[in-house]
Design a protein around this motif. Structure first.
Motif, PDB file in Angstrom:
ATOM      1  N   GLU A  43       0.824  -1.205   0.000  1.00  0.00           N
ATOM      2  CA  GLU A  43       0.000   0.000   0.000  1.00  0.00           C
ATOM      3  C   GLU A  43       0.865   1.265   0.000  1.00  0.00           C
ATOM      4  OE1 GLU A  43      -3.304   2.205   2.837  1.00  0.00           O
ATOM      5  OE2 GLU A  43      -2.876   0.089   3.151  1.00  0.00           O
ATOM      6  N   VAL A  44       1.862   1.326   0.876  1.00  0.00           N
ATOM      7  CA  VAL A  44       2.678   2.538   0.930  1.00  0.00           C
ATOM      8  C   VAL A  44       3.513   2.700  -0.334  1.00  0.00           C
ATOM      9  CG1 VAL A  44       2.710   2.615   3.440  1.00  0.00           C
ATOM     10  CG2 VAL A  44       4.594   1.524   2.262  1.00  0.00           C
ATOM     11  N   CYS A  45       3.966   1.614  -0.921  1.00  0.00           N
ATOM     12  CA  CYS A  45       4.719   1.721  -2.180  1.00  0.00           C
ATOM     13  C   CYS A  45       3.839   2.281  -3.291  1.00  0.00           C
ATOM     14  CB  CYS A  45       5.291   0.367  -2.584  1.00  0.00           C
ATOM     15  SG  CYS A  45       6.709  -0.130  -1.600  1.00  0.00           S
ATOM     16  N   LEU A  46       2.611   1.798  -3.373  1.00  0.00           N
ATOM     17  CA  LEU A  46       1.710   2.290  -4.416  1.00  0.00           C
ATOM     18  C   LEU A  46       1.344   3.752  -4.200  1.00  0.00           C
ATOM     19  CD1 LEU A  46      -0.628  -0.799  -4.859  1.00  0.00           C
ATOM     20  CD2 LEU A  46       1.157   0.011  -6.406  1.00  0.00           C
ATOM     21  N   HIS A  47       1.047   4.128  -2.961  1.00  0.00           N
ATOM     22  CA  HIS A  47       0.727   5.529  -2.677  1.00  0.00           C
ATOM     23  C   HIS A  47       1.933   6.423  -2.950  1.00  0.00           C
ATOM     24  CE1 HIS A  47      -3.319   5.253  -1.173  1.00  0.00           C
ATOM     25  NE2 HIS A  47      -2.984   4.293  -0.334  1.00  0.00           N
ATOM     26  N   GLY A  48       3.109   5.976  -2.548  1.00  0.00           N
ATOM     27  CA  GLY A  48       4.323   6.762  -2.781  1.00  0.00           C
ATOM     28  C   GLY A  48       4.617   6.930  -4.259  1.00  0.00           C
ATOM     29  N   LEU A  49       4.454   5.863  -5.014  1.00  0.00           N
ATOM     30  CA  LEU A  49       4.694   5.926  -6.456  1.00  0.00           C
ATOM     31  C   LEU A  49       3.697   6.858  -7.128  1.00  0.00           C
ATOM     32  CD1 LEU A  49       6.074   4.982  -9.044  1.00  0.00           C
ATOM     33  CD2 LEU A  49       4.580   2.978  -9.019  1.00  0.00           C
ATOM     34  N   ARG A  50       2.434   6.719  -6.777  1.00  0.00           N
ATOM     35  CA  ARG A  50       1.410   7.581  -7.373  1.00  0.00           C
ATOM     36  C   ARG A  50       1.664   9.048  -7.038  1.00  0.00           C
ATOM     37  NH1 ARG A  50      -4.416   7.078  -5.323  1.00  0.00           N
ATOM     38  NH2 ARG A  50      -4.261   9.211  -4.645  1.00  0.00           N
ATOM     39  N   ALA A  51       2.008   9.305  -5.791  1.00  0.00           N
ATOM     40  CA  ALA A  51       2.277  10.685  -5.377  1.00  0.00           C
ATOM     41  C   ALA A  51       3.458  11.256  -6.144  1.00  0.00           C
ATOM     42  CB  ALA A  51       2.533  10.745  -3.877  1.00  0.00           C
ATOM     43  N   ASP A  97      -0.783  13.396   3.268  1.00  0.00           N
ATOM     44  CA  ASP A  97      -1.315  13.578   4.612  1.00  0.00           C
ATOM     45  C   ASP A  97      -2.822  13.792   4.616  1.00  0.00           C
ATOM     46  OD1 ASP A  97       1.180  13.352   5.902  1.00  0.00           O
ATOM     47  OD2 ASP A  97       1.643  15.421   5.356  1.00  0.00           O
ATOM     48  N   GLY A  98      -3.375  14.206   3.507  1.00  0.00           N
ATOM     49  CA  GLY A  98      -4.795  14.508   3.438  1.00  0.00           C
ATOM     50  C   GLY A  98      -5.704  13.294   3.394  1.00  0.00           C
ATOM     51  N   TYR A  99      -5.190  12.154   2.957  1.00  0.00           N
ATOM     52  CA  TYR A  99      -6.083  11.010   2.808  1.00  0.00           C
ATOM     53  C   TYR A  99      -5.548   9.702   3.388  1.00  0.00           C
ATOM     54  CZ  TYR A  99      -3.282   9.944  -1.374  1.00  0.00           C
ATOM     55  OH  TYR A  99      -2.266   9.663  -2.246  1.00  0.00           O
ATOM     56  N   LEU A 100      -4.363   9.733   3.979  1.00  0.00           N
ATOM     57  CA  LEU A 100      -3.797   8.519   4.575  1.00  0.00           C
ATOM     58  C   LEU A 100      -3.620   8.694   6.078  1.00  0.00           C
ATOM     59  CD1 LEU A 100      -0.948   7.712   2.022  1.00  0.00           C
ATOM     60  CD2 LEU A 100      -3.135   6.552   2.248  1.00  0.00           C
ATOM     61  N   PRO A 101      -3.686   7.592   6.815  1.00  0.00           N
ATOM     62  CA  PRO A 101      -3.343   7.671   8.239  1.00  0.00           C
ATOM     63  C   PRO A 101      -1.894   8.149   8.378  1.00  0.00           C
ATOM     64  CG  PRO A 101      -4.345   5.545   7.719  1.00  0.00           C
ATOM     65  CD  PRO A 101      -4.103   6.261   6.415  1.00  0.00           C
ATOM     66  N   ALA A 107       1.141   7.603   5.693  1.00  0.00           N
ATOM     67  CA  ALA A 107       1.595   8.764   4.921  1.00  0.00           C
ATOM     68  C   ALA A 107       3.091   8.985   5.090  1.00  0.00           C
ATOM     69  CB  ALA A 107       0.827  10.013   5.353  1.00  0.00           C
ATOM     70  N   ALA A 108       3.605   8.800   6.297  1.00  0.00           N
ATOM     71  CA  ALA A 108       5.035   8.999   6.547  1.00  0.00           C
ATOM     72  C   ALA A 108       5.872   8.014   5.749  1.00  0.00           C
ATOM     73  CB  ALA A 108       5.329   8.870   8.037  1.00  0.00           C
ATOM     74  N   ILE A 109       5.459   6.759   5.719  1.00  0.00           N
ATOM     75  CA  ILE A 109       6.220   5.751   4.975  1.00  0.00           C
ATOM     76  C   ILE A 109       6.073   5.986   3.472  1.00  0.00           C
ATOM     77  CG2 ILE A 109       6.527   3.275   4.553  1.00  0.00           C
ATOM     78  CD1 ILE A 109       5.342   2.813   7.388  1.00  0.00           C
ATOM     79  N   ALA A 110       4.863   6.331   3.016  1.00  0.00           N
ATOM     80  CA  ALA A 110       4.642   6.604   1.594  1.00  0.00           C
ATOM     81  C   ALA A 110       5.477   7.792   1.146  1.00  0.00           C
ATOM     82  CB  ALA A 110       3.162   6.852   1.319  1.00  0.00           C
ATOM     83  N   ARG A 111       5.628   8.799   2.016  1.00  0.00           N
ATOM     84  CA  ARG A 111       6.456   9.956   1.692  1.00  0.00           C
ATOM     85  C   ARG A 111       7.915   9.539   1.527  1.00  0.00           C
ATOM     86  NH1 ARG A 111       4.918  14.774   2.287  1.00  0.00           N
ATOM     87  NH2 ARG A 111       3.412  14.334   3.915  1.00  0.00           N
ATOM     88  N   ARG A 112       8.381   8.626   2.373  1.00  0.00           N
ATOM     89  CA  ARG A 112       9.765   8.138   2.244  1.00  0.00           C
ATOM     90  C   ARG A 112       9.942   7.372   0.936  1.00  0.00           C
ATOM     91  NH1 ARG A 112      10.692   5.641   8.054  1.00  0.00           N
ATOM     92  NH2 ARG A 112      11.281   3.915   6.727  1.00  0.00           N
ATOM     93  N   VAL A 113       8.933   6.582   0.557  1.00  0.00           N
ATOM     94  CA  VAL A 113       8.992   5.862  -0.722  1.00  0.00           C
ATOM     95  C   VAL A 113       9.046   6.864  -1.870  1.00  0.00           C
ATOM     96  CG1 VAL A 113       7.689   4.366  -2.299  1.00  0.00           C
ATOM     97  CG2 VAL A 113       7.867   3.763   0.127  1.00  0.00           C
TER      98      VAL A 113
END
Length: 56
Positions: free
Chosen positions: A12-20, A30-34, A38-44
């Protein structure tokens, strides 16, 4: 947390990070993830940043 839950979270975080990163919307995570997701997705997303060629 079970191994299946950890794998799901990682995916999940990899997909959110890639899309972002692709949409250049890293700040919107931060607007739509816990917060922890969000912190891990941002690092990705940061890791996926396209490097610029070095100037010589």
């Amino acid at each position: 947390m079970s191994e299946a839950d950890e794998q799901r979270l990682f995916t999940e975080v990899c997909l959110h990070g890639l899309r972002a990163r692709l949409c250049d919307e890293v700040d919107s995570l931060d607007g739509y993830l816990p917060p922890h997701v969000a912190a891990i997705a941002r690092r990705v997303a940061d890791a996926l940043e396209v490097p610029q060629p070095a100037t010589t």
